[in-house]
Design an enzyme around this catalytic site. Structure first.
Site, short mmCIF file in Angstrom:
data_model
loop_
_atom_site.label_atom_id
_atom_site.label_comp_id
_atom_site.label_asym_id
_atom_site.label_seq_id
_atom_site.Cartn_x
_atom_site.Cartn_y
_atom_site.Cartn_z
CG HIS A 146 -7.73 -5.24 6.76
ND1 HIS A 146 -7.38 -4.63 8.09
CD2 HIS A 146 -8.44 -4.34 6.23
CE1 HIS A 146 -8.89 -3.35 7.82
NE2 HIS A 146 -9.50 -3.32 7.04
CD GLU A 147 -9.77 -5.17 2.54
OE1 GLU A 147 -10.60 -5.47 2.62
OE2 GLU A 147 -9.23 -4.14 2.60
CG HIS A 150 -13.42 -6.66 6.70
ND1 HIS A 150 -13.60 -5.97 7.14
CD2 HIS A 150 -12.19 -6.06 6.02
CE1 HIS A 150 -13.02 -5.32 8.03
NE2 HIS A 150 -12.61 -4.81 6.96
CD GLU A 204 -12.50 -1.13 8.62
OE1 GLU A 204 -10.96 -1.78 7.48
OE2 GLU A 204 -13.28 -1.53 7.54
#
Length: 275
Positions: A146-147, A150, A204
């Site tokens: 997920h990070e 980004h 997100e």
């Protein structure tokens, strides 16, 4: 109401228009199996963001080192880097240039259950995330994926660009209408409620979806993203109203992740066969 000199007014309009024209429409990533194909408007350059991130990351590491909080546990550091070493090669599916980033992965001793990835691949995982959630490797891959997503999507650069344009427009509007500081502040609140926060929630969701694909391609069970956020929901306190939150609600997030974990399940099965 304050009056504005017509020449000054035209100059201000020209500056605002120049800022809008300077925005570049980019496709930061390929869509992948999860189909992220939204184009983004960028005003700030990727070089600026990466340079600033490298400097800030070095400062964070230096401060943590001085406090004895940098990679305090060799076992945790080895574990986190092992997960990263499987995830990073999968980033080429979304953007080939990410394979050439100067990736760095470190663990910071902190009670906070958090992790982040700065532009250019500068990753930090907090020990509290591992300890408080009793996190599995599959769940750790979901967080780190997920990070990383980004950074791949350059969400920080996109937000900085949006804020720069919004600030220019709000300042211009306040000056033209003679709104003063209170009026300008009200306009900024309106922007955050109508544009800023929803955009952040969309970011997100994009990171969630790309993250499960990265994890699946790396041979980690994508369904672990669901159990991860179930744990996070229990760990966190009362959630803010969805309208006022920069993140989707836990229920919305879990529902979306359930769908996309199923979508990338074949990639996970294929990856497991080849390992």
């Amino acid at each position: 109401m304050a009056l504005i000199n017509p020449i000054l007014k035209n100059s201000m309009l020209a500056v605002a228009l120049a800022g809008l024209v300077a925005c570049e429409t980019v496709q930061t990533t390929q869509g992948g199996a999860v189909g992220i194909d939204r184009k983004q408007q960028m005003l700030v350059s990727s070089q600026e963001m990466e340079a600033a991130s490298s400097k800030e990351y070095a400062q964070v590491l230096a401060q943590a080192r001085d406090k004895g909080q940098l990679n305090r546990s060799a076992a945790q550091t080895q574990r986190v880097r092992a997960v990263a070493n499987r995830l990073i090669p999968q980033t080429g599916v979304f953007r080939q240039d990410a394979l050439q980033w100067k990736w760095e992965v470190n663990v910071l001793a902190s009670d906070e259950a958090n992790a982040w990835c700065m532009p250019g691949g500068k990753i930090a995982v907090y020990s509290g995330l591992i300890d408080k959630l009793n996190i599995s490797d599959d769940e750790l891959a979901a967080v780190m994926g997920h990070e990383i997503a980004h950074a791949l999507r350059e969400h920080a650069r996109e937000r900085a660009s949006q804020q720069a344009v919004a600030n220019s427009a709000i300042s211009l509007g306040a000056a033209l209408l003679g709104l003063g500081d209170v009026g300008q502040q009200s306009a900024q609140y309106a922007y955050m409620g109508l544009m800023g926060l929803p955009n952040s929630r969309a970011n997100e969701t994009e990171a969630d979806r790309i993250g499960v694909e990265l994890a699946a391609r790396a041979g980690y069970d994508p369904k672990a993203a669901v159990t991860l956020w179930q744990k996070m929901a229990k760990l966190g306190g009362e959630e803010p109203m969805k309208f006022l939150s920069t993140h989707p609600s836990s229920a919305d997030r879990i529902a979306d992740l359930t769908v996309y974990a199923q979508r990338v399940e074949p990639l996970y099965r294929q990856s497991r066969k080849t390992r």
